[in-house]
Design a protein around this motif. Structure first.
Motif, mmCIF file in Angstrom:
data_model
loop_
_atom_site.group_PDB
_atom_site.id
_atom_site.type_symbol
_atom_site.label_atom_id
_atom_site.label_comp_id
_atom_site.label_asym_id
_atom_site.label_seq_id
_atom_site.Cartn_x
_atom_site.Cartn_y
_atom_site.Cartn_z
ATOM 1 N N HIS A 204 0.872 -1.122 0.051
ATOM 2 C CA HIS A 204 -0.221 0.035 -0.038
ATOM 3 C C HIS A 204 0.656 1.180 0.191
ATOM 4 N N GLU B 181 0.922 9.056 5.506
ATOM 5 C CA GLU B 181 0.936 7.657 5.280
ATOM 6 C C GLU B 181 2.002 6.981 5.713
ATOM 7 N N HIS C 73 1.899 4.485 8.707
ATOM 8 C CA HIS C 73 1.964 3.064 8.493
ATOM 9 C C HIS C 73 3.338 2.311 8.901
HETATM 10 ZN ZN ZN Z 1 -2.930 4.371 3.970
#
Ligand code: ZN
Length: 249
Positions: free
Chosen positions: A56, A148, A152
């Motif tokens: 991702h 992000e 993450h």
């Molecule tokens: Zn994400």
């Protein structure tokens, strides 16, 4: 001759680029600490292994790079062709060999960085569209990526915590999350306070709110749906467990 430094001269944007690059380096470090076998392990996100997180984050860099190409050329190139395509890509990416997964992360991060670096100063104001359909200036992509990589990195469940995330990133994250609640009318009666500061988010005008409080990192972790190290009080009575934070994504 390609320039080797950022084209933008805006100090605020340069600072934001630094935050995104630091976050990318941090994610890379947490990823590199994992053995190939450990990539198969679970992440903090329900239903996702660490492989899904890496895939991702890699595809996210490619998607954001498409927005920068859009800003540079004026040719509309969306982040993803559809939400299904995005999800399918992640599922596929999670099946890659460890070496391919690591290359996906490394190469996509370098590519995005080059796109940012070479984007002409005035093109940072060009409008692009996020996956949620919001029209934003290209400079917003720096924050999109920052969010992000830092979050993450924690989701890799490899020792990183919200305490590792710089305070300016945490504050903006909390602003984003509580803003999303507000847009959806989900913040009613919910007041979020950061201890030791004047920072208050959520329903700041409620008469009898449920008050969630704690250090900045703990409050953001709770708000992002990833932890419960906060104190919850309703009508002057401490609650044994903090309620789950409203969804924001
Ligand atoms: Zn994400």
């Amino acid at each position: 001759m390609v320039a080797r430094h950022d084209q933008t001269k805006d100090p605020r944007l340069q600072e934001q680029l630094l935050q995104a690059r630091r976050g990318t380096a941090f994610f890379a470090r947490k990823l590199n600490e994992l053995t190939d076998a450990e990539l198969d392990g679970g992440s903090l996100l329900p239903g996702w292994t660490r492989r899904h997180i890496v895939a991702h984050v890699g595809y996210n860099a490619r998607a954001i790079a498409r927005l920068i190409e859009w800003a540079a050329t004026g040719v509309e190139t969306p982040m993803y062709s559809s939400p299904e395509a995005r999800n399918h890509e992640i599922e596929f990416g999670a099946t890659l060999s460890p070496i391919a997964l690591r290359h996906l992360f490394d190469h996509s991060a370098v590519h995005l960085n080059v796109e940012w670096r070479d984007l002409p100063a005035d093109a940072w104001h060009h409008k692009v569209k996020t996956v949620q359909g919001r029209t934003v200036p290209a400079e917003e992509t720096v924050w999109m990526r920052t969010r992000e990589v830092w979050m993450h990195a924690v989701d890799l469940d490899n020792g990183a915590t919200f305490n590792d995330i710089p305070a300016p990133v945490l504050e903006r994250l909390l602003t984003d999350i509580t803003g999303a609640w507000h847009t959806r009318g989900m913040d009613q009666g919910l007041l979020v306070k950061v201890t030791g500061t004047d920072l208050a988010f959520g329903d700041t005008r409620a008469a009898n709110p449920t008050v969630i409080s704690g250090p900045l990192a703990a409050v953001v972790e709770w708000a992002a749906g990833r932890g419960s190290g906060v104190t919850a009080v309703r009508k002057s009575a401490a609650l044994h467990d903090a309620p789950a934070a409203p969804k924001w994504i």
